[in-house]
Design a protein around this motif. Sequence first.
Motif, PDB file in Angstrom:
ATOM      1  N   SER A  70      -5.729   6.052   4.568  1.00  0.00           N
ATOM      2  CA  SER A  70      -4.430   5.467   5.175  1.00  0.00           C
ATOM      3  C   SER A  70      -3.871   4.547   4.007  1.00  0.00           C
ATOM      4  O   SER A  70      -2.767   4.417   3.802  1.00  0.00           O
ATOM      5  N   ILE A  71      -4.760   3.354   4.076  1.00  0.00           N
ATOM      6  CA  ILE A  71      -4.206   2.219   3.084  1.00  0.00           C
ATOM      7  C   ILE A  71      -4.161   2.783   1.652  1.00  0.00           C
ATOM      8  O   ILE A  71      -3.093   2.409   1.043  1.00  0.00           O
ATOM      9  N   ASN A  72      -4.778   3.610   1.072  1.00  0.00           N
ATOM     10  CA  ASN A  72      -4.678   4.087  -0.265  1.00  0.00           C
ATOM     11  C   ASN A  72      -3.472   4.928  -0.180  1.00  0.00           C
ATOM     12  O   ASN A  72      -2.746   5.012  -1.272  1.00  0.00           O
ATOM     13  N   LEU A  73      -2.995   5.775   0.735  1.00  0.00           N
ATOM     14  CA  LEU A  73      -1.797   6.518   0.778  1.00  0.00           C
ATOM     15  C   LEU A  73      -0.493   5.833   0.573  1.00  0.00           C
ATOM     16  O   LEU A  73       0.168   5.763  -0.289  1.00  0.00           O
ATOM     17  N   VAL A  74      -0.584   4.330   1.227  1.00  0.00           N
ATOM     18  CA  VAL A  74       0.452   3.478   1.206  1.00  0.00           C
ATOM     19  C   VAL A  74       0.622   2.858  -0.217  1.00  0.00           C
ATOM     20  O   VAL A  74       1.561   2.693  -0.774  1.00  0.00           O
ATOM     21  N   ALA A  75      -0.504   2.277  -0.780  1.00  0.00           N
ATOM     22  CA  ALA A  75      -0.739   1.812  -1.831  1.00  0.00           C
ATOM     23  C   ALA A  75      -0.138   2.471  -3.158  1.00  0.00           C
ATOM     24  O   ALA A  75       0.411   2.101  -3.964  1.00  0.00           O
ATOM     25  N   ASN A  76      -0.728   3.891  -2.970  1.00  0.00           N
ATOM     26  CA  ASN A  76      -0.162   4.834  -3.987  1.00  0.00           C
ATOM     27  C   ASN A  76       1.373   5.038  -4.059  1.00  0.00           C
ATOM     28  O   ASN A  76       1.860   5.061  -5.128  1.00  0.00           O
ATOM     29  N   GLY A  77       1.701   5.188  -2.861  1.00  0.00           N
ATOM     30  CA  GLY A  77       3.383   5.422  -2.602  1.00  0.00           C
ATOM     31  C   GLY A  77       4.193   4.208  -3.066  1.00  0.00           C
ATOM     32  O   GLY A  77       5.111   4.497  -3.594  1.00  0.00           O
ATOM     33  N   PHE A  78       3.509   2.891  -2.959  1.00  0.00           N
ATOM     34  CA  PHE A  78       4.341   1.837  -3.352  1.00  0.00           C
ATOM     35  C   PHE A  78       4.257   1.691  -5.076  1.00  0.00           C
ATOM     36  O   PHE A  78       5.035   0.827  -5.469  1.00  0.00           O
ATOM     37  N   SER A  79       3.592   2.351  -5.777  1.00  0.00           N
ATOM     38  CA  SER A  79       3.283   2.487  -7.070  1.00  0.00           C
ATOM     39  C   SER A  79       4.722   2.384  -7.773  1.00  0.00           C
ATOM     40  O   SER A  79       5.243   1.944  -8.765  1.00  0.00           O
ATOM     41  N   SER A  80       5.477   3.333  -7.017  1.00  0.00           N
ATOM     42  CA  SER A  80       7.043   3.790  -7.368  1.00  0.00           C
ATOM     43  C   SER A  80       8.071   2.784  -7.288  1.00  0.00           C
ATOM     44  O   SER A  80       9.103   2.797  -7.716  1.00  0.00           O
ATOM     45  N   LEU A  81       7.652   1.765  -6.382  1.00  0.00           N
ATOM     46  CA  LEU A  81       8.489   0.735  -5.633  1.00  0.00           C
ATOM     47  C   LEU A  81       8.431  -0.627  -6.012  1.00  0.00           C
ATOM     48  O   LEU A  81       9.397  -1.300  -5.699  1.00  0.00           O
ATOM     49  N   ILE A  82       7.116  -0.671  -6.518  1.00  0.00           N
ATOM     50  CA  ILE A  82       6.848  -2.247  -7.037  1.00  0.00           C
ATOM     51  C   ILE A  82       7.127  -2.590  -8.483  1.00  0.00           C
ATOM     52  O   ILE A  82       6.787  -1.593  -9.183  1.00  0.00           O
ATOM     53  N   GLU A  83       7.553  -3.542  -8.746  1.00  0.00           N
ATOM     54  CA  GLU A  83       7.837  -3.882 -10.352  1.00  0.00           C
ATOM     55  C   GLU A  83       6.972  -5.104 -10.691  1.00  0.00           C
ATOM     56  O   GLU A  83       6.446  -5.948  -9.990  1.00  0.00           O
ATOM     57  N   LYS A  84       7.106  -5.377 -11.856  1.00  0.00           N
ATOM     58  CA  LYS A  84       6.260  -6.356 -12.652  1.00  0.00           C
ATOM     59  C   LYS A  84       6.673  -7.615 -12.187  1.00  0.00           C
ATOM     60  O   LYS A  84       7.971  -7.873 -12.145  1.00  0.00           O
ATOM     61  N   GLY A  85       6.143  -8.726 -11.603  1.00  0.00           N
ATOM     62  CA  GLY A  85       6.234  -9.846 -10.949  1.00  0.00           C
ATOM     63  C   GLY A  85       6.426 -10.073  -9.503  1.00  0.00           C
ATOM     64  O   GLY A  85       6.476 -11.181  -9.002  1.00  0.00           O
ATOM     65  N   ASP A  86       6.602  -8.926  -9.132  1.00  0.00           N
ATOM     66  CA  ASP A  86       6.543  -8.848  -7.576  1.00  0.00           C
ATOM     67  C   ASP A  86       5.278  -9.347  -7.064  1.00  0.00           C
ATOM     68  O   ASP A  86       4.403  -9.254  -7.549  1.00  0.00           O
TER      69      ASP A  86
END
Length: 404
Positions: A96-112
């Motif tokens: 479950s956690i990896n599913l969310v972490a993978n999904g946020f790869s496209s929503l998180i930017e450098k410096g966040d």
Amino acid sequence: MLDINKIREDFPILKRKVNGQPLVYLDNAATSQTPKQVIDVIVDYYENYNANIHRGVHALSQEATDKYEQARIKIQKHFNAAKTHEMIFTSGTTHSINLVANGFSSLIEKGDEILVSAMEHHSNIVPWQMLCERTGAVLKVIPMNQEGELLMDVYNELLSEKTKLVFCNHVSNALGTINPIKKIIDKAHSVGAAVLIDGAQAAPHIVADVQALDVDFYTCSAHKVCGPTGVGMLYGKEEWLKKLPPYQGGGEMIAEVTFEKTTYADLPHKFEAGTPNICGGIAFGAAIDYMNSIGFDQIAKYEHELLLYATQELLKIEGLKIYGTAKNKTSVISFNIDGIHPYDIGTILDKLGIAVRTGHHCAQPIMDFYKIPGTVRASFSFYNTKGEIDTLVSGVERARKMLV
């Protein structure tokens, strides 16, 4: 009051012997035992309606599909999710956690910035480190004190407009601390950050109302709540689940496939690629039913009695120190004895038929904080007894005399 003797009759494994001694199972934080009522559901599935789901017109497939989706509804109601499709079946909390972490790869930017607590299981640390490596985000840690409580004033200072995600366990697997997750969630939302709560250790003791908490993501595993291994759930607010891309591609998670383009299925199937653990999902629902038939309020009261009694009796042993003395904690005691390695104590206890966990409990940063290699962890469930705690205390005292 719980009828403990009657409850223990539901668990066949509690009748067995280990090394010639009656089993005293005190490793519930790792995996709870499974009652006959859930075992019967597993057997019934394979004997009577074993078939793939969602895709067949034949009777067995339809029956299996109905049972599987009924289990999803049971879990939705238990956690009070607003919509059934907000409950995603996974292989467990780590998935479950990896599913969310993978999904946020496209929503998180450098410096966040991403915040995690100092008392996380590795499963709620490593995926976020990997996310930071992929995106250039910065991981920051909410520290804790010697009692095993988070420093909320420091948490408040760490939060800023750069904070995009906050991750925290509801209950520490190593210390038993119950974290103030409602405060954590509300503070995170005040700066626009999303929150994932790891509920793996809380689920056997506390019913989390995801709507009342206003949490964005909540996870747990069936094998912590008297269910089978290999299945768990991810709750996610619909708005977030729609934003995240699929974690895996394959059958079931698609709407239409051509060699030029694929469109994805609606929730929850968007995140459930391939043939799921059908029997596991159905048994997960049965386990939730069983736990609710016992009653979580009753469970909490009884387990608190066990915690107080075990704490009192263990502290009578010379040189014994308990790690994790938070005011609010579940029935977990992590301890060491001066000058003795926890593994050696655990080995002797095993010879006496007593099952405890030794080591760092997949929480190495906690052990580093206390400057210890690990602990002996005894974790109690509603089917344990004070007599079993007496056996544990006698066993630890025996180990101390042998090893000092």
